[in-house]
Design an enzyme around this catalytic site. Structure first.
Site, mmCIF file in Angstrom:
data_model
loop_
_atom_site.group_PDB
_atom_site.id
_atom_site.type_symbol
_atom_site.label_atom_id
_atom_site.label_comp_id
_atom_site.label_asym_id
_atom_site.label_seq_id
_atom_site.Cartn_x
_atom_site.Cartn_y
_atom_site.Cartn_z
ATOM 1 N N CYS A 2 0.729 -1.140 -0.252
ATOM 2 C CA CYS A 2 0.076 -0.436 0.178
ATOM 3 C C CYS A 2 0.717 0.987 -0.032
ATOM 4 O O CYS A 2 1.409 1.140 0.962
ATOM 5 C CB CYS A 2 -1.084 0.325 1.718
ATOM 6 S SG CYS A 2 -2.167 -1.175 1.227
ATOM 7 N N ARG A 27 4.539 -0.236 -4.140
ATOM 8 C CA ARG A 27 4.228 -1.265 -2.970
ATOM 9 C C ARG A 27 3.014 -1.699 -3.408
ATOM 10 O O ARG A 27 1.612 -2.129 -2.260
ATOM 11 C CB ARG A 27 3.524 0.353 -2.439
ATOM 12 C CG ARG A 27 4.733 1.132 -2.328
ATOM 13 C CD ARG A 27 5.079 2.486 -1.213
ATOM 14 N NE ARG A 27 4.428 1.610 -0.289
ATOM 15 C CZ ARG A 27 6.075 1.318 0.758
ATOM 16 N NH1 ARG A 27 7.019 1.984 0.441
ATOM 17 N NH2 ARG A 27 5.527 1.233 2.452
ATOM 18 N N TRP A 74 -2.889 -2.939 -1.742
ATOM 19 C CA TRP A 74 -1.730 -4.366 -1.792
ATOM 20 C C TRP A 74 -3.092 -4.844 -1.005
ATOM 21 O O TRP A 74 -3.637 -4.413 0.197
ATOM 22 C CB TRP A 74 -0.969 -4.729 -1.417
ATOM 23 C CG TRP A 74 -0.360 -5.950 -1.448
ATOM 24 C CD1 TRP A 74 -0.285 -6.135 -2.843
ATOM 25 C CD2 TRP A 74 -0.080 -6.517 -0.711
ATOM 26 N NE1 TRP A 74 0.478 -7.533 -2.629
ATOM 27 C CE2 TRP A 74 0.309 -7.419 -1.339
ATOM 28 C CE3 TRP A 74 -0.343 -7.237 0.841
ATOM 29 C CZ2 TRP A 74 0.622 -8.867 -0.736
ATOM 30 C CZ3 TRP A 74 -0.233 -8.710 1.062
ATOM 31 C CH2 TRP A 74 0.360 -9.211 0.756
ATOM 32 N N ASN A 100 -1.969 2.099 5.856
ATOM 33 C CA ASN A 100 -0.998 0.836 5.245
ATOM 34 C C ASN A 100 -0.901 0.042 6.318
ATOM 35 O O ASN A 100 -0.477 0.796 7.119
ATOM 36 C CB ASN A 100 -0.193 1.562 4.711
ATOM 37 C CG ASN A 100 1.213 0.473 4.832
ATOM 38 O OD1 ASN A 100 0.900 -0.414 4.208
ATOM 39 N ND2 ASN A 100 2.449 1.034 4.600
ATOM 40 N N GLY A 101 -0.961 -0.994 6.665
ATOM 41 C CA GLY A 101 -0.691 -1.677 7.459
ATOM 42 C C GLY A 101 -2.227 -2.613 8.454
ATOM 43 O O GLY A 101 -3.070 -3.538 7.060
ATOM 44 N N GLU A 492 18.011 -17.673 -6.037
ATOM 45 C CA GLU A 492 17.889 -16.406 -6.807
ATOM 46 C C GLU A 492 17.664 -16.089 -7.730
ATOM 47 O O GLU A 492 16.760 -15.840 -8.048
ATOM 48 C CB GLU A 492 19.094 -15.068 -6.662
ATOM 49 C CG GLU A 492 19.233 -13.716 -6.772
ATOM 50 C CD GLU A 492 17.819 -13.068 -6.421
ATOM 51 O OE1 GLU A 492 17.532 -13.607 -5.213
ATOM 52 O OE2 GLU A 492 17.950 -11.796 -6.232
ATOM 53 N N LYS A 496 13.636 -15.462 -9.198
ATOM 54 C CA LYS A 496 13.286 -14.017 -10.015
ATOM 55 C C LYS A 496 12.761 -14.612 -10.802
ATOM 56 O O LYS A 496 11.709 -14.072 -11.507
ATOM 57 C CB LYS A 496 14.544 -14.024 -10.726
ATOM 58 C CG LYS A 496 15.923 -12.887 -10.024
ATOM 59 C CD LYS A 496 15.423 -11.333 -9.795
ATOM 60 C CE LYS A 496 14.636 -11.526 -8.274
ATOM 61 N NZ LYS A 496 14.880 -11.387 -7.052
ATOM 62 N N GLU A 499 9.080 -15.200 -9.670
ATOM 63 C CA GLU A 499 8.069 -13.982 -9.207
ATOM 64 C C GLU A 499 7.693 -13.239 -10.227
ATOM 65 O O GLU A 499 6.398 -12.225 -10.344
ATOM 66 C CB GLU A 499 9.024 -12.698 -7.794
ATOM 67 C CG GLU A 499 10.512 -12.007 -7.920
ATOM 68 C CD GLU A 499 10.655 -11.425 -7.290
ATOM 69 O OE1 GLU A 499 9.771 -11.028 -6.493
ATOM 70 O OE2 GLU A 499 11.873 -11.156 -7.264
ATOM 71 N N HIS A 515 19.171 -36.419 -5.031
ATOM 72 C CA HIS A 515 18.609 -36.357 -3.979
ATOM 73 C C HIS A 515 17.095 -36.102 -4.174
ATOM 74 O O HIS A 515 15.998 -36.629 -3.127
ATOM 75 C CB HIS A 515 18.781 -36.052 -2.964
ATOM 76 C CG HIS A 515 20.435 -36.306 -2.269
ATOM 77 N ND1 HIS A 515 20.621 -38.160 -2.048
ATOM 78 C CD2 HIS A 515 21.447 -35.917 -2.282
ATOM 79 C CE1 HIS A 515 21.968 -37.814 -1.859
ATOM 80 N NE2 HIS A 515 22.955 -36.573 -2.026
ATOM 81 N N LYS A 614 6.569 -4.089 -3.543
ATOM 82 C CA LYS A 614 7.494 -4.303 -3.393
ATOM 83 C C LYS A 614 8.405 -4.313 -1.383
ATOM 84 O O LYS A 614 9.511 -5.036 -1.361
ATOM 85 C CB LYS A 614 8.455 -2.576 -4.046
ATOM 86 C CG LYS A 614 9.644 -2.378 -3.437
ATOM 87 C CD LYS A 614 10.299 -3.247 -4.777
ATOM 88 C CE LYS A 614 12.569 -2.825 -5.033
ATOM 89 N NZ LYS A 614 12.768 -4.484 -5.648
HETATM 90 O O1 M6R Z 1 13.099 -4.807 1.268
HETATM 91 P P1 M6R Z 1 13.532 -5.576 1.382
HETATM 92 O O2 M6R Z 1 14.725 -6.140 0.878
HETATM 93 O O3 M6R Z 1 13.567 -5.610 2.652
HETATM 94 O O4 M6R Z 1 12.770 -7.025 0.434
HETATM 95 C C1 M6R Z 1 12.738 -8.188 1.222
HETATM 96 C C2 M6R Z 1 11.620 -9.517 0.822
HETATM 97 O O5 M6R Z 1 9.824 -8.872 -0.067
HETATM 98 C C3 M6R Z 1 12.721 -9.179 -1.250
HETATM 99 O O6 M6R Z 1 14.076 -9.442 -0.928
HETATM 100 C C4 M6R Z 1 11.673 -10.095 -2.204
HETATM 101 O O7 M6R Z 1 11.649 -10.906 -2.105
HETATM 102 C C5 M6R Z 1 11.818 -8.971 -3.708
HETATM 103 N N1 M6R Z 1 10.784 -9.099 -4.116
HETATM 104 C C6 M6R Z 1 12.589 -9.989 -4.297
HETATM 105 O O8 M6R Z 1 12.828 -10.472 -5.744
#
Ligand code: M6R
Length: 619
Positions: A2, A27, A74, A100-101, A492, A496, A499, A515, A614
């Site tokens: 949000c 956000r 969100w 937001n929260g 990672e 990527k 997501e 395994h 984000k």
């Molecule tokens: O802002 P932060 O680094 O604390 O965020 C942590 C995760 O939410 C963030 O890395 C998330 O996994 C990303 N979408 C990865 O691309």
């Protein structure tokens, strides 16, 4: 999670807020709304969809008011509907609010308000807040002792005393034109101090086009804002002297420029971000690193017998690389934990452990909670953060700023490689306090200094990687495999890809594949191998052979000094030879590009992937 923008000043609030919301859209982007005060009343516009949909709807209204609040959502409580979009207005029409929260005790408060005759239109926890403020406002003595403004402020304050959970809120009332009240607990909120105008926002990107002067609100603080000024206080009525900080980046840095997506822009900004991570951080003799912000002396470091690193998502992968590099070069044990687990599992920590959190945004609620838990236990806590002035950066005892510039794409890219480079520098720093020789330190520093140029060389392969992506975009399952410092890069790569393209992908240590995950292998499940130099090269070749024997397709990311047996990999992406500590950084760039081009080929919205936001500021 949000985004909030509020405005009070002399200009039309709606246009300014819409511009701010556009910048905050990363956000949350399932619905959006705004409310402005005009014609002695409140005009409310909200709808499901993106900020562009809200702007279109708003263009049909005459929005001339100079005081307003707005929101991009969100969803947490209640589905994605027009009614659940913010702002929410109390049933007596006296209070409008964006939030937001998460309000945890909203059920109890809602029952109370229903008994008092307040009604509800949405399924959100937020509407409860709007009605509870209206309830306290109605109960305030009239006229108020200290003027009308304080009556409004007092109603918000009294309400927040009853709230359990987290909030960043901005509130307005048609009875108080030209006033906003905002408050925070657990969700970020910033006041922008402009020329006869003030803004409230969830992060600075929404403010920088109008002012570089900001006040970062702390948990438990409220601010009462008018065009002419503002007063800051706490929930228990103490006055707070504001500290006005200067934002160091400009609005251009948060623009797309020539790029179709922020993710692409940020991938290509990596050489610069890496240079910025190192700037001024090597010792004069060229054999070690400096981190002034840690506020620790070499003597302090001598007593540390363990590091504990926690983070979430991509940052957690950076922690795993830090673990590998620190243990390998400095020979100090490192423990890595998910922040969301650490905060609840009451982990026993060594007496002389030093605690680190890694967070790009500095606002991730689980990481913040882990930091607070470690501090509560008396541990010194360091933060590696990109966003200057963020909550985590401010609450840590010391830390390292990344200086990677604003990262807007939801998928973290340049912030991650910058974290990897900082981890490599930190490993050097502690290694040089222990057993690493001067000569090895000099070689290590030279190796890190070469990284930005080597990263540029990897980026030159973008067209080649794009061609591979076009051939592989049709597959729905991928494995990413690596060993030692490349295992976190396999994780990672898988994160990527899933997501931003919604492809099922898993990261594994290459040797673990046999395994279990090997059961997935067929000509429909490609494997991305991160191939190491050194003693494990032949072991990884064996893993590749096992995949080939099962008709699996292989994309290999390989240091250019290595020769793969003819025909073993279906696709080869080379990375330049580099110092061992730099390898995770360079190996990351191809997996970022591969994921990006696959997502684009599948028509996905790479900067705003479904269900994600984000900065995850709710639990
Ligand atoms: O802002 P932060 O680094 O604390 O965020 C942590 C995760 O939410 C963030 O890395 C998330 O996994 C990303 N979408 C990865 O691309």
């Amino acid at each position: 999670m949000c985004g909030i923008v509020g405005y009070v000043g002399r200009q039309k609030a709606a246009a300014i807020m819409l511009e701010g919301l556009k910048r905050l859209e990363y956000r949350g982007y399932d619905s959006a709304g705004l409310a402005v005060l005009q014609n002695n009343g409140l005009t409310l516009v909200k709808c499901i969809g993106r900020v562009a949909a809200l702007a279109k709807l708003a263009s049909g209204k005459k929005l001339t008011g100079t005081c307003g609040i707005s929101h991009t959502r969100w969803a947490t409580h209640g589905g994605v509907t027009d009614a659940n979009a913010h702002p929410h207005v109390s049933s007596d029409g006296q209070i409008a609010l964006v939030h937001n929260g998460v309000i945890e005790n909203y059920v109890h408060m809602k029952r109370f308000l229903l008994e008092k005759g307040y009604t509800f239109k949405s399924e959100t926890d937020t509407e409860v807040l709007a009605n509870l403020i209206a309830y306290h406002y109605a109960k305030q003595p009239e006229p108020a002792v200290n003027g009308e403004g304080s009556r409004f402020l007092e109603a918000v304050r009294k309400t927040l005393l009853h709230v359990e959970g987290t909030y960043g809120i901005a509130v307005l009332s048609p009875a108080h034109p030209g006033e906003l009240v905002a408050a925070r607990k657990g969700s970020p909120l910033i006041l922008g101090v402009g020329d006869h105008e003030h803004l409230i926002a969830s992060d600075v990107s929404a403010l920088v086009s109008r002012t570089q002067n900001v006040v970062y609100l702390k948990d438990g603080e409220l601010v009462h804002v008018t065009p002419a000024g503002f007063t800051l206080s706490t929930l228990d009525l103490a006055d707070v002297s504001p500290v006005i900080d200067q934002v160091t980046w400009s609005v251009d840095e948060a623009e797309l420029g020539e790029h179709p997506h922020f993710m692409r822009k940020e991938i290509f900004e990596q050489p610069l971000a890496l240079e910025n991570a190192m700037r001024g951080r090597f010792s004069a003799d060229g054999s070690s690193a400096n981190f002034g912000g840690l506020n620790l002396t070499p003597a302090d470091f001598r007593t540390i017998d363990r590091f504990v690193f926690t983070s979430c998502g991509t940052g957690w992968h950076a922690c795993l690389v830090a673990e590998h590099l620190i243990e390998r070069f400095a020979r100090i044990p490192v423990e890595v934990d998910y922040a969301s687990e650490f905060r609840y599992r009451n982990a026993p920590l060594d007496r002389d452990a030093l605690f680190f959190v890694i967070s790009q945004s500095g606002e991730t609620i689980d990481t913040l909670a882990a930091l607070r838990e470690a501090k509560r236990k008396g541990y010194k806590c360091m933060a590696i953060c990109n966003v200057v002035g963020s909550t985590i950066a401010r609450e840590a005892d010391g830390g390292i700023y990344q200086h990677a510039g604003p990262e807007i794409g939801v998928a973290s890219t340049k912030a991650f490689t910058s974290q990897l480079l900082i981890a490599a520098m930190f490993a050097l720093y502690v290694a040089r306090m222990r057993d690493m020789s001067f000569a090895d330190g000099v070689e290590y520093v030279a190796g890190l200094k070469a990284v930005p140029d080597l990263a540029r060389r990897v980026l030159e392969q973008a067209p080649h990687i794009q061609q591979i992506a076009l051939r592989y975009a049709k597959y729905n399952d991928f494995l990413f495999l690596g060993r030692l410092s490349l295992f976190p890069i396999a994780l990672e790569g898988a994160l990527k890809l899933k997501e931003i393209s919604y492809i099922h992908a898993e990261g594994y240590p290459a040797a673990e594949m046999k395994h279990g995950p090997i059961a997935l292998i067929s000509d429909q499940c490609p494997s991305v191998f991160l191939v190491p130099k050194g003693e494990l090269f032949n072991k990884v070749l064996s893993s590749m052979q096992e995949i080939k024997a099962r008709k699996g397709l292989i994309i290999a990311i390989v240091p250019e000094c290595l020769d793969l047996p003819e025909g073993l990999a279906d696709e080869v992406i080379t990375i330049p030879d580099c110092h061992e500590a730099a390898l995770p950084v360079l190996a990351t760039i191809p997996v970022q590009l591969l994921s990006y081009y696959i997502a684009v080929a599948r028509g996905c919205d790479v900067d705003k992937p479904r269900n994600l936001a984000k900065s995850v500021t709710v639990e």
